[in-house]
Design a protein around this motif. Structure first.
Motif, PDB file in Angstrom:
ATOM      1  N   ARG A   6       0.813  -1.209   0.000  1.00  0.00           N
ATOM      2  CA  ARG A   6       0.000   0.000   0.000  1.00  0.00           C
ATOM      3  C   ARG A   6       0.843   1.255   0.000  1.00  0.00           C
ATOM      4  O   ARG A   6       0.425   2.311  -0.438  1.00  0.00           O
ATOM      5  N   ARG A   7       2.011   1.162   0.533  1.00  0.00           N
ATOM      6  CA  ARG A   7       2.822   2.363   0.728  1.00  0.00           C
ATOM      7  C   ARG A   7       3.291   2.937  -0.608  1.00  0.00           C
ATOM      8  O   ARG A   7       3.635   2.219  -1.533  1.00  0.00           O
ATOM      9  N   LEU A   8       3.278   4.254  -0.710  1.00  0.00           N
ATOM     10  CA  LEU A   8       3.845   4.901  -1.885  1.00  0.00           C
ATOM     11  C   LEU A   8       5.320   4.559  -1.988  1.00  0.00           C
ATOM     12  O   LEU A   8       6.046   4.577  -0.996  1.00  0.00           O
ATOM     13  N   LYS A   9       5.754   4.266  -3.196  1.00  0.00           N
ATOM     14  CA  LYS A   9       7.158   3.933  -3.409  1.00  0.00           C
ATOM     15  C   LYS A   9       7.938   5.219  -3.686  1.00  0.00           C
ATOM     16  O   LYS A   9       7.519   6.054  -4.469  1.00  0.00           O
ATOM     17  N   PHE A  10       9.120   5.312  -3.072  1.00  0.00           N
ATOM     18  CA  PHE A  10       9.892   6.530  -3.216  1.00  0.00           C
ATOM     19  C   PHE A  10      11.160   6.324  -4.052  1.00  0.00           C
ATOM     20  O   PHE A  10      12.158   6.990  -3.861  1.00  0.00           O
ATOM     21  N   THR A  11      11.125   5.350  -4.956  1.00  0.00           N
ATOM     22  CA  THR A  11      12.206   5.211  -5.927  1.00  0.00           C
ATOM     23  C   THR A  11      11.601   5.268  -7.306  1.00  0.00           C
ATOM     24  O   THR A  11      10.561   4.674  -7.574  1.00  0.00           O
ATOM     25  N   CYS A  12      12.244   5.991  -8.196  1.00  0.00           N
ATOM     26  CA  CYS A  12      11.697   6.215  -9.536  1.00  0.00           C
ATOM     27  C   CYS A  12      12.426   5.358 -10.550  1.00  0.00           C
ATOM     28  O   CYS A  12      13.647   5.345 -10.571  1.00  0.00           O
ATOM     29  N   ASN A  13      11.689   4.690 -11.416  1.00  0.00           N
ATOM     30  CA  ASN A  13      12.296   4.079 -12.582  1.00  0.00           C
ATOM     31  C   ASN A  13      11.979   4.950 -13.794  1.00  0.00           C
ATOM     32  O   ASN A  13      11.274   5.946 -13.708  1.00  0.00           O
ATOM     33  N   LEU A  14      12.521   4.576 -14.920  1.00  0.00           N
ATOM     34  CA  LEU A  14      12.394   5.424 -16.092  1.00  0.00           C
ATOM     35  C   LEU A  14      10.951   5.626 -16.495  1.00  0.00           C
ATOM     36  O   LEU A  14      10.548   6.720 -16.899  1.00  0.00           O
ATOM     37  N   ALA A  15      10.125   4.583 -16.359  1.00  0.00           N
ATOM     38  CA  ALA A  15       8.719   4.706 -16.748  1.00  0.00           C
ATOM     39  C   ALA A  15       8.014   5.750 -15.906  1.00  0.00           C
ATOM     40  O   ALA A  15       7.237   6.563 -16.418  1.00  0.00           O
ATOM     41  N   ILE A 240       0.926  24.061  12.101  1.00  0.00           N
ATOM     42  CA  ILE A 240       0.261  23.312  11.043  1.00  0.00           C
ATOM     43  C   ILE A 240       1.285  22.339  10.472  1.00  0.00           C
ATOM     44  O   ILE A 240       2.290  22.749   9.879  1.00  0.00           O
ATOM     45  N   ILE A 241       1.027  21.046  10.665  1.00  0.00           N
ATOM     46  CA  ILE A 241       2.028  20.013  10.389  1.00  0.00           C
ATOM     47  C   ILE A 241       1.542  19.114   9.255  1.00  0.00           C
ATOM     48  O   ILE A 241       0.392  18.658   9.257  1.00  0.00           O
ATOM     49  N   PHE A 242       2.422  18.861   8.294  1.00  0.00           N
ATOM     50  CA  PHE A 242       2.083  17.961   7.192  1.00  0.00           C
ATOM     51  C   PHE A 242       3.362  17.378   6.607  1.00  0.00           C
ATOM     52  O   PHE A 242       4.472  17.798   6.958  1.00  0.00           O
ATOM     53  N   ASP A 243       3.222  16.400   5.723  1.00  0.00           N
ATOM     54  CA  ASP A 243       4.372  15.719   5.130  1.00  0.00           C
ATOM     55  C   ASP A 243       4.412  15.952   3.627  1.00  0.00           C
ATOM     56  O   ASP A 243       3.378  16.023   2.970  1.00  0.00           O
ATOM     57  N   ARG A 244       5.624  16.055   3.083  1.00  0.00           N
ATOM     58  CA  ARG A 244       5.828  16.211   1.642  1.00  0.00           C
ATOM     59  C   ARG A 244       7.126  15.520   1.239  1.00  0.00           C
ATOM     60  O   ARG A 244       8.068  15.425   2.027  1.00  0.00           O
ATOM     61  N   SER A 245       7.158  15.055  -0.002  1.00  0.00           N
ATOM     62  CA  SER A 245       8.409  14.634  -0.617  1.00  0.00           C
ATOM     63  C   SER A 245       8.724  15.580  -1.763  1.00  0.00           C
ATOM     64  O   SER A 245       7.814  16.167  -2.367  1.00  0.00           O
ATOM     65  N   PHE A 246      10.018  15.707  -2.061  1.00  0.00           N
ATOM     66  CA  PHE A 246      10.453  16.673  -3.068  1.00  0.00           C
ATOM     67  C   PHE A 246      11.369  16.020  -4.093  1.00  0.00           C
ATOM     68  O   PHE A 246      12.045  15.028  -3.812  1.00  0.00           O
ATOM     69  N   ARG A 247      11.379  16.610  -5.288  1.00  0.00           N
ATOM     70  CA  ARG A 247      12.405  16.283  -6.271  1.00  0.00           C
ATOM     71  C   ARG A 247      13.622  17.174  -6.018  1.00  0.00           C
ATOM     72  O   ARG A 247      13.567  18.133  -5.243  1.00  0.00           O
ATOM     73  N   TRP A 267      -4.372   7.768  -9.443  1.00  0.00           N
ATOM     74  CA  TRP A 267      -4.823   7.706  -8.044  1.00  0.00           C
ATOM     75  C   TRP A 267      -4.123   6.604  -7.257  1.00  0.00           C
ATOM     76  O   TRP A 267      -4.038   5.458  -7.687  1.00  0.00           O
ATOM     77  N   GLN A 268      -3.627   6.981  -6.093  1.00  0.00           N
ATOM     78  CA  GLN A 268      -3.045   6.061  -5.120  1.00  0.00           C
ATOM     79  C   GLN A 268      -3.879   6.122  -3.845  1.00  0.00           C
ATOM     80  O   GLN A 268      -4.464   7.157  -3.528  1.00  0.00           O
ATOM     81  N   PRO A 269      -3.952   5.028  -3.082  1.00  0.00           N
ATOM     82  CA  PRO A 269      -4.817   5.033  -1.886  1.00  0.00           C
ATOM     83  C   PRO A 269      -4.351   5.945  -0.764  1.00  0.00           C
ATOM     84  O   PRO A 269      -5.161   6.366   0.050  1.00  0.00           O
ATOM     85  N   GLU A 270      -3.059   6.247  -0.681  1.00  0.00           N
ATOM     86  CA  GLU A 270      -2.573   7.191   0.324  1.00  0.00           C
ATOM     87  C   GLU A 270      -1.335   7.909  -0.195  1.00  0.00           C
ATOM     88  O   GLU A 270      -0.557   7.335  -0.960  1.00  0.00           O
ATOM     89  N   TYR A 271      -1.162   9.156   0.232  1.00  0.00           N
ATOM     90  CA  TYR A 271       0.064   9.902  -0.038  1.00  0.00           C
ATOM     91  C   TYR A 271       0.857  10.018   1.252  1.00  0.00           C
ATOM     92  O   TYR A 271       0.319  10.444   2.289  1.00  0.00           O
ATOM     93  N   PHE A 272       2.147   9.663   1.189  1.00  0.00           N
ATOM     94  CA  PHE A 272       3.041   9.875   2.320  1.00  0.00           C
ATOM     95  C   PHE A 272       4.303  10.565   1.829  1.00  0.00           C
ATOM     96  O   PHE A 272       4.906  10.152   0.832  1.00  0.00           O
ATOM     97  N   ALA A 303      -2.703  11.853   4.519  1.00  0.00           N
ATOM     98  CA  ALA A 303      -3.004  10.517   5.040  1.00  0.00           C
ATOM     99  C   ALA A 303      -2.203  10.142   6.278  1.00  0.00           C
ATOM    100  O   ALA A 303      -2.536   9.159   6.930  1.00  0.00           O
ATOM    101  N   ARG A 304      -1.175  10.906   6.603  1.00  0.00           N
ATOM    102  CA  ARG A 304      -0.281  10.506   7.700  1.00  0.00           C
ATOM    103  C   ARG A 304      -0.892  10.797   9.062  1.00  0.00           C
ATOM    104  O   ARG A 304      -1.344  11.905   9.338  1.00  0.00           O
ATOM    105  N   PHE A 305      -0.878   9.786   9.929  1.00  0.00           N
ATOM    106  CA  PHE A 305      -1.180   9.956  11.346  1.00  0.00           C
ATOM    107  C   PHE A 305       0.130  10.315  12.055  1.00  0.00           C
ATOM    108  O   PHE A 305       1.204   9.881  11.656  1.00  0.00           O
ATOM    109  N   PHE A 306       0.018  11.092  13.108  1.00  0.00           N
ATOM    110  CA  PHE A 306       1.166  11.412  13.946  1.00  0.00           C
ATOM    111  C   PHE A 306       0.899  10.925  15.372  1.00  0.00           C
ATOM    112  O   PHE A 306      -0.200  11.128  15.903  1.00  0.00           O
TER     113      PHE A 306
END
Length: 580
Positions: A6-15, A240-247, A267-272, A303-306
């Motif tokens: 379920r978890r978002l994957k944080f490694t990118c392939n070429l596709a 105000i607390i939230f999570d983000r990933s960056f390029r 669409w993905q079921p959750e963003y982390f 979607a993140r609980f703290f």
């Protein structure tokens, strides 16, 4: 679903890179679209900002008066970290130059109207946009649909921010339930903490990820001042607390490929996200004095609980939960906060035995059975504590504000709200429903203004869903485990009727005690998977018997929904229609 799947994957392939290039306008080369390793960003180097404040009232010759505001939504760049390139964002503000992420904190005064004209200046989206989920697609497909919901507000339907009341630049295109340009917030409810955010149909998750969030406080000095709680810009802070990933180019990373790409391309079921942001800065720092501080903490994550705790053992003194004060203070070592929940705490730094402490997090993601936190998302911010003790004028009263308990003898209706998740032939989530119905199906929850109801919320999924009810406030009565869950779930999936499936036969397992700091009036609560949670809902003010100063029965009505935004968008939301 298994958490790792379920978890978002944080490694990118070429596709994935090619899809990202095709669906976002911020990426132009391989170097720019690489996912940033959060360990490359040093923690605790940026000072915690205070967001700009906007008064929602005038004071004329010492007398408060109603006030009108114009607040825009702008596409600009925002600096989330000292060493991160500026990030394209959507930001609220009175001008593009002053717009911030989060947006300005609106401070309203109980009993005085605040009028806000929300202005949309957004032409192109900076994040992937999936048209296969129920979504607001403008007629020309130009411009970004937005609409603002004041979360926790007890306000008229026309100003509630209905998901189909969206509008684009200059109000050129409008959703089917759009009613007016200027929203009226009467601020007649109890004092407390609210927040405002986008609520456009099917775009809530991406519009919030882009930055459309902000705090809103209703103050009532006559009632609150005698409490003696920390006050003023230095000692009373919104977090105000939230999570983000960056390029690596600074842009926000959101996976551009869906978990079922043949069904939902994005669409993905959750963003982390891996970086934890507080008031617009990643892992900030704050220097504090050895005295009491008040922190109004909003979980604005998708979607993140703290589960917050201090690494040196400092404790939290809870004074409020969501938009209402507690009867009396509650002291804890940790806080579990779901998406969109608010906790209002006092921290006494004079009790610290060290000169620094980290506000940390250890909540699994997805919650409760997902992956453990990492070095990056397990830390929130750092407090540097001055060494010298001070005389502290603030206090913690033994009693706060006591509101009447719900009158169970006056309950007019008992309802059953079931939570379902549906999967594809590869066992990946495709969509989620409340009561097995789409948002477009006619309203089945039709309470009367001023009524009290009991809702039995039955969570048949593996996720904890924070349920948010617009307009209503509620107290949690009971959380009971469902025994022989698969047997009960099989019946529910067939006939979708809790009574005919004999809920009472299955809701007889172990019970979870409601934490003392969550026993007050709330507008969001975490629905434990495999449990039936009983709540008593009040569709009226909790501090007075006065009727609403507006007609709650008119269109476009209200909604209730899961506040995991990826779930809400697809399509865990139902209409709430009031009747006379």
């Amino acid at each position: 679903m298994v958490a790792m799947e379920r978890r978002l994957k944080f490694t990118c392939n070429l596709a994935l890179i090619l899809v990202a290039l095709a669906t976002t306008c911020t990426c132009t080369s391989w170097a720019e679209v690489r996912l940033l390793d959060p360990s490359k960003l040093k923690m605790f180097v940026d000072e915690l900002p205070d967001m700009p404040k906007l008064r929602g009232y005038h004071v004329l010759n010492g007398v408060p008066k109603s006030k009108s505001l114009k607040i825009g939504m702008f596409n600009k760049k925002w600096k989330f970290h000292r060493d991160l390139p500026p990030t394209p964002v959507f930001a609220y503000g009175v001008s593009k130059h002053t717009a911030t992420v989060p947006g300005p904190t609106i401070e309203a005064l109980h009993g005085f109207d605040t009028y806000v004209t929300w202005q949309n200046h957004l032409a192109h989206h900076i994040l992937p946009w999936d048209p296969t989920i129920p979504t607001a697609i403008s007629k020309t497909k130009k411009g970004i649909p937005t609409v603002v919901h004041l979360h926790g507000g007890i306000e008229e339907p026309q100003s509630d921010g209905n998901a189909n009341s969206w509008f684009t630049v200059g109000f050129k295109e409008k959703g089917p339930t759009w009613t007016k340009k200027t929203y009226q917030y009467r601020n007649q409810q109890q004092p407390g903490n609210l927040w405002y955010h986008d609520h456009a149909m099917g775009l809530t998750r991406v519009n919030l990820l882009a930055g459309l969030i902000g705090a809103y406080i209703i103050r009532h000095p006559k009632i609150e001042a005698p409490l003696g709680l920390p006050y003023g810009d230095e000692f009373d802070r919104s977090l105000i607390i939230f999570d983000r990933s960056f390029r690596t180019d600074g842009s926000i990373y959101m996976n551009s490929t869906g978990n079922n790409p043949s069904i939902h391309p994005q669409w993905q079921p959750e963003y982390f996200g891996e970086a934890i942001i507080v008031n617009g800065k990643a892992w900030p720092r704050l220097t504090v004095r050895r005295r009491k501080y008040r922190f109004r903490i909003i979980n604005a994550s998708n979607a993140r609980f703290f589960r917050f705790f201090f690494t040196n053992g400092l404790r939290f003194i809870h004074v409020s939960s969501d938009s209402a004060y507690l009867d009396k203070p509650v002291t804890t070592n940790e806080i579990l906060l779901g998406p969109s929940e608010i906790t209002d705490v006092v921290v006494d730094f004079s009790k610290s035995k060290s000169n620094a402490t980290i506000l940390a997090n250890d909540a699994a993601y997805p919650y409760p059975t997902g992956d453990p936190v990492t070095e990056a998302n397990g830390k929130v911010m750092k407090f540097f504590i001055k060494p010298h003790q001070e005389f502290d004028t603030w206090r913690i009263p033994k009693r706060l504000i006591q509101y009447p308990a719900p009158d169970l003898s006056s309950v007019s209706h008992t309802r059953y709200i079931s939570m379902y998740e549906y999967t594809s032939n590869i066992d990946e989530p495709t969509h989620l429903y409340l009561n097995g119905k789409s948002y477009e199906a006619p309203a089945t929850e039709t309470p009367k203004e001023g009524s009290t109801e009991v809702w039995n919320v039955i969570n048949l999924t593996e996720d904890n869903h924070p349920l948010h009810i617009h307009l209503g406030l509620f107290k949690v009565l009971d959380q009971t485990e469902l025994v022989n869950l698969e047997e009960f779930k099989s019946c529910m999936m067939k006939i979708n009727d809790a009574i005919k499936c004999q809920l009472s036969k299955y809701a007889r397992g172990k019970r979870i005690e409601v934490p003392a700091y969550e026993k007050g009036w709330k507008n969001v609560f975490k629905m434990t998977p495999g449990y039936a949670t009983k709540i008593v809902v009040r569709f009226g003010y909790i501090h007075t018997n006065a009727s609403y100063p507006f007609d709650a029965t008119v269109e476009p009505g209200y909604v209730y929904h899961c506040h995991i935004l990826d779930h809400e968008d697809n399509a865990m939301m139902r209409p709430l229609k009031f009747i006379k």
